[in-house]
Motif scaffolding. Structure first.
Motif, PDB file in Angstrom:
ATOM      1  N   GLY A  66      -3.626   4.202  -0.726  1.00 55.09           N
ATOM      2  CA  GLY A  66      -4.630   4.479   0.245  1.00 55.09           C
ATOM      3  C   GLY A  66      -3.884   4.520   1.694  1.00 55.09           C
ATOM      4  O   GLY A  66      -2.624   4.022   1.934  1.00 55.09           O
ATOM      5  N   ALA A  67      -4.549   4.747   3.079  1.00 52.62           N
ATOM      6  CA  ALA A  67      -4.098   4.557   4.119  1.00 52.62           C
ATOM      7  C   ALA A  67      -3.667   3.269   4.707  1.00 52.62           C
ATOM      8  O   ALA A  67      -4.426   2.412   4.287  1.00 52.62           O
ATOM      9  CB  ALA A  67      -4.933   5.403   5.267  1.00 52.62           C
ATOM     10  N   VAL A  68      -2.677   3.194   5.508  1.00 48.89           N
ATOM     11  CA  VAL A  68      -2.211   1.880   5.857  1.00 48.89           C
ATOM     12  C   VAL A  68      -3.159   1.087   6.787  1.00 48.89           C
ATOM     13  O   VAL A  68      -3.464  -0.098   6.595  1.00 48.89           O
ATOM     14  CB  VAL A  68      -0.820   1.753   6.483  1.00 48.89           C
ATOM     15  N   ASP A  69      -4.028   1.871   7.398  1.00 45.60           N
ATOM     16  CA  ASP A  69      -5.030   1.218   8.406  1.00 45.60           C
ATOM     17  C   ASP A  69      -6.278   0.960   8.091  1.00 45.60           C
ATOM     18  O   ASP A  69      -7.152   0.743   8.718  1.00 45.60           O
ATOM     19  CB  ASP A  69      -4.888   1.857   9.817  1.00 45.60           C
ATOM     20  N   ALA A  70      -6.353   1.007   6.878  1.00 42.65           N
ATOM     21  CA  ALA A  70      -7.845   1.026   5.989  1.00 42.65           C
ATOM     22  C   ALA A  70      -7.761   0.069   4.561  1.00 42.65           C
ATOM     23  O   ALA A  70      -6.544  -0.277   4.453  1.00 42.65           O
ATOM     24  CB  ALA A  70      -8.386   2.457   5.710  1.00 42.65           C
ATOM     25  N   VAL A  71      -8.672   0.074   3.936  1.00 40.58           N
ATOM     26  CA  VAL A  71      -8.487  -0.646   2.597  1.00 40.58           C
ATOM     27  C   VAL A  71      -8.122   0.122   1.786  1.00 40.58           C
ATOM     28  O   VAL A  71      -7.939   1.651   2.029  1.00 40.58           O
ATOM     29  CB  VAL A  71      -9.813  -1.315   2.141  1.00 40.58           C
ATOM     30  N   ALA A  98       0.856  -1.086   0.163  1.00 46.31           N
ATOM     31  CA  ALA A  98       0.010   0.093  -0.023  1.00 46.31           C
ATOM     32  C   ALA A  98       0.861   1.340  -0.013  1.00 46.31           C
ATOM     33  O   ALA A  98       1.849   1.307   0.865  1.00 46.31           O
ATOM     34  CB  ALA A  98      -0.949  -0.100   1.320  1.00 46.31           C
ATOM     35  N   ALA A  99       0.497   2.193  -0.991  1.00 48.28           N
ATOM     36  CA  ALA A  99       1.402   3.444  -1.042  1.00 48.28           C
ATOM     37  C   ALA A  99       0.216   4.383  -0.700  1.00 48.28           C
ATOM     38  O   ALA A  99      -0.618   4.628  -0.922  1.00 48.28           O
ATOM     39  CB  ALA A  99       1.791   3.810  -2.563  1.00 48.28           C
ATOM     40  N   PRO A 100       0.762   5.499   0.117  1.00 51.52           N
ATOM     41  CA  PRO A 100       0.171   6.677   0.441  1.00 51.52           C
ATOM     42  C   PRO A 100      -0.293   7.552  -0.599  1.00 51.52           C
ATOM     43  O   PRO A 100      -1.215   8.313  -0.737  1.00 51.52           O
ATOM     44  CB  PRO A 100       0.748   7.390   1.498  1.00 51.52           C
ATOM     45  N   PHE A 145      -3.410  -4.276   1.648  1.00 47.79           N
ATOM     46  CA  PHE A 145      -2.003  -4.508   1.418  1.00 47.79           C
ATOM     47  C   PHE A 145      -1.363  -4.023   2.729  1.00 47.79           C
ATOM     48  O   PHE A 145      -1.698  -3.296   3.397  1.00 47.79           O
ATOM     49  CB  PHE A 145      -1.544  -3.706   0.221  1.00 47.79           C
ATOM     50  N   VAL A 146       0.018  -4.645   3.012  1.00 47.25           N
ATOM     51  CA  VAL A 146       0.804  -4.104   4.005  1.00 47.25           C
ATOM     52  C   VAL A 146       1.415  -2.938   3.364  1.00 47.25           C
ATOM     53  O   VAL A 146       1.393  -2.635   2.206  1.00 47.25           O
ATOM     54  CB  VAL A 146       1.908  -5.294   4.241  1.00 47.25           C
ATOM     55  N   PRO A 147       2.011  -1.731   4.295  1.00 44.99           N
ATOM     56  CA  PRO A 147       2.723  -0.638   3.845  1.00 44.99           C
ATOM     57  C   PRO A 147       3.706  -0.841   3.073  1.00 44.99           C
ATOM     58  O   PRO A 147       4.729  -1.614   3.086  1.00 44.99           O
ATOM     59  CB  PRO A 147       2.821  -0.088   5.106  1.00 44.99           C
ATOM     60  N   MET A 148       3.898  -0.005   2.179  1.00 44.38           N
ATOM     61  CA  MET A 148       5.082  -0.004   1.244  1.00 44.38           C
ATOM     62  C   MET A 148       6.053   0.801   1.974  1.00 44.38           C
ATOM     63  O   MET A 148       5.785   1.966   2.412  1.00 44.38           O
ATOM     64  CB  MET A 148       4.736   0.890  -0.162  1.00 44.38           C
ATOM     65  N   LEU A 149       7.291   0.499   2.166  1.00 49.70           N
ATOM     66  CA  LEU A 149       8.370   1.007   2.937  1.00 49.70           C
ATOM     67  C   LEU A 149       9.465   1.893   2.161  1.00 49.70           C
ATOM     68  O   LEU A 149       9.540   1.483   0.916  1.00 49.70           O
ATOM     69  CB  LEU A 149       9.237   0.094   3.703  1.00 49.70           C
ATOM     70  N   SER A 150       9.773   3.007   2.709  1.00 53.74           N
ATOM     71  CA  SER A 150      11.012   3.613   2.017  1.00 53.74           C
ATOM     72  C   SER A 150      12.140   3.501   2.713  1.00 53.74           C
ATOM     73  O   SER A 150      12.307   3.023   3.799  1.00 53.74           O
ATOM     74  CB  SER A 150      10.406   5.001   1.977  1.00 53.74           C
ATOM     75  N   ASP A 151      13.349   4.093   2.123  1.00 52.46           N
ATOM     76  CA  ASP A 151      14.600   4.070   3.093  1.00 52.46           C
ATOM     77  C   ASP A 151      14.527   4.756   4.370  1.00 52.46           C
ATOM     78  O   ASP A 151      15.318   4.616   5.272  1.00 52.46           O
ATOM     79  CB  ASP A 151      15.676   4.677   2.334  1.00 52.46           C
ATOM     80  N   LYS A 152      13.461   5.598   4.462  1.00 50.14           N
ATOM     81  CA  LYS A 152      13.329   6.364   5.825  1.00 50.14           C
ATOM     82  C   LYS A 152      12.922   5.442   6.872  1.00 50.14           C
ATOM     83  O   LYS A 152      12.715   5.824   8.241  1.00 50.14           O
ATOM     84  CB  LYS A 152      12.461   7.492   5.625  1.00 50.14           C
ATOM     85  N   GLU A 153      12.228   4.188   6.648  1.00 46.81           N
ATOM     86  CA  GLU A 153      11.517   3.311   7.564  1.00 46.81           C
ATOM     87  C   GLU A 153      12.199   2.157   7.822  1.00 46.81           C
ATOM     88  O   GLU A 153      13.092   1.943   7.103  1.00 46.81           O
ATOM     89  CB  GLU A 153      10.100   2.889   7.029  1.00 46.81           C
TER      90      GLU A 153
END
Length: 215
Positions: free
Chosen positions: A178-183, A155-157, A207-215
């Protein structure tokens, strides 16, 4: 190494029929799903459930996507044999294997080192040879661009501009936003020209959240 047996093949055939009933009719996608031993991409404790149309936990607090989701995203890409596809989020390797079975050239990026190390070896062992990279999916793989299709499996914001830039004219980006804690909403974005893009919406997914280098 665990085995792939005639019983597993029978379960895959049943899964394909479930996907047909849910409206998936892309024969190239269904044939690929019938060939990929999903149970080998999952922890052995979940093996008996491998051909249910469900997502399951894998390493690094991630999930192996529901087969229906994999089928929908693979279909929306609209790619043909020999096309170049960039996958953001290698995860279990299951989506990459399905795309390889469809005959496309797969380039895949994974942010989680534990997953990258495990899945890169697993895909090779199972006969799939995507170009795999450990890194930030938001940046894509500009070295190998442009791509006929890009699929994002987390999931991407928002829609990453770097990925749009790496699409061929006529190519498609398939991404849940969309938001990570929703559909999330599944978007299919087509590059019409150097500066023009069209977008279509294809339902809600989780989906699980999409991560960047910041996370």
């Amino acid at each position: 190494m665990r085995k792939d047996t005639p019983k597993h093949q029978g379960l895959r055939n049943q899964l394909v029929e479930v996907l047909r009933e849910k409206g998936v009719n892309n024969e190239a996608v269904l044939t690929a799903i019938s060939k990929v031993p999903r149970h080998l991409y999952m922890d052995s404790s979940f093996e008996q459930y491998a051909y249910r149309d469900q997502a399951f936990p894998i390493r690094a607090n991630q999930t192996i996507s529901q087969p229906y989701t994999v089928a929908v995203q693979s279909d929306l890409l609209g790619v043909s044999e020999g096309d170049k596809v960039l996958e953001i989020g290698t995860g279990s390797g299951y989506q990459a294997a399905v795309l390889c079975e469809m005959g496309v050239k797969v380039f895949t990026v994974e942010r989680q080192k534990e997953l990258f190390d495990h899945t890169s070896v697993l895909l090779q062992q199972l006969g799939y040879k995507p170009t795999a990279k450990f890194g930030d999916g938001y940046k894509g793989m500009p070295t190998f661009a442009p791509f006929d299709g890009i699929v994002v499996t987390a999931a991407a914001p928002e829609i990453p501009k770097a990925l749009l830039a790496q699409l061929k004219v006529g190519g498609r980006l398939v991404i849940p936003v969309g938001a990570v804690d929703a559909v999330q909403t599944m978007y299919c974005i087509t590059r019409k020209s150097e500066k023009q893009f069209s977008r279509a919406v294809h339902g809600d997914f989780r989906f699980v959240p999409m991560l960047s280098d910041k996370e």
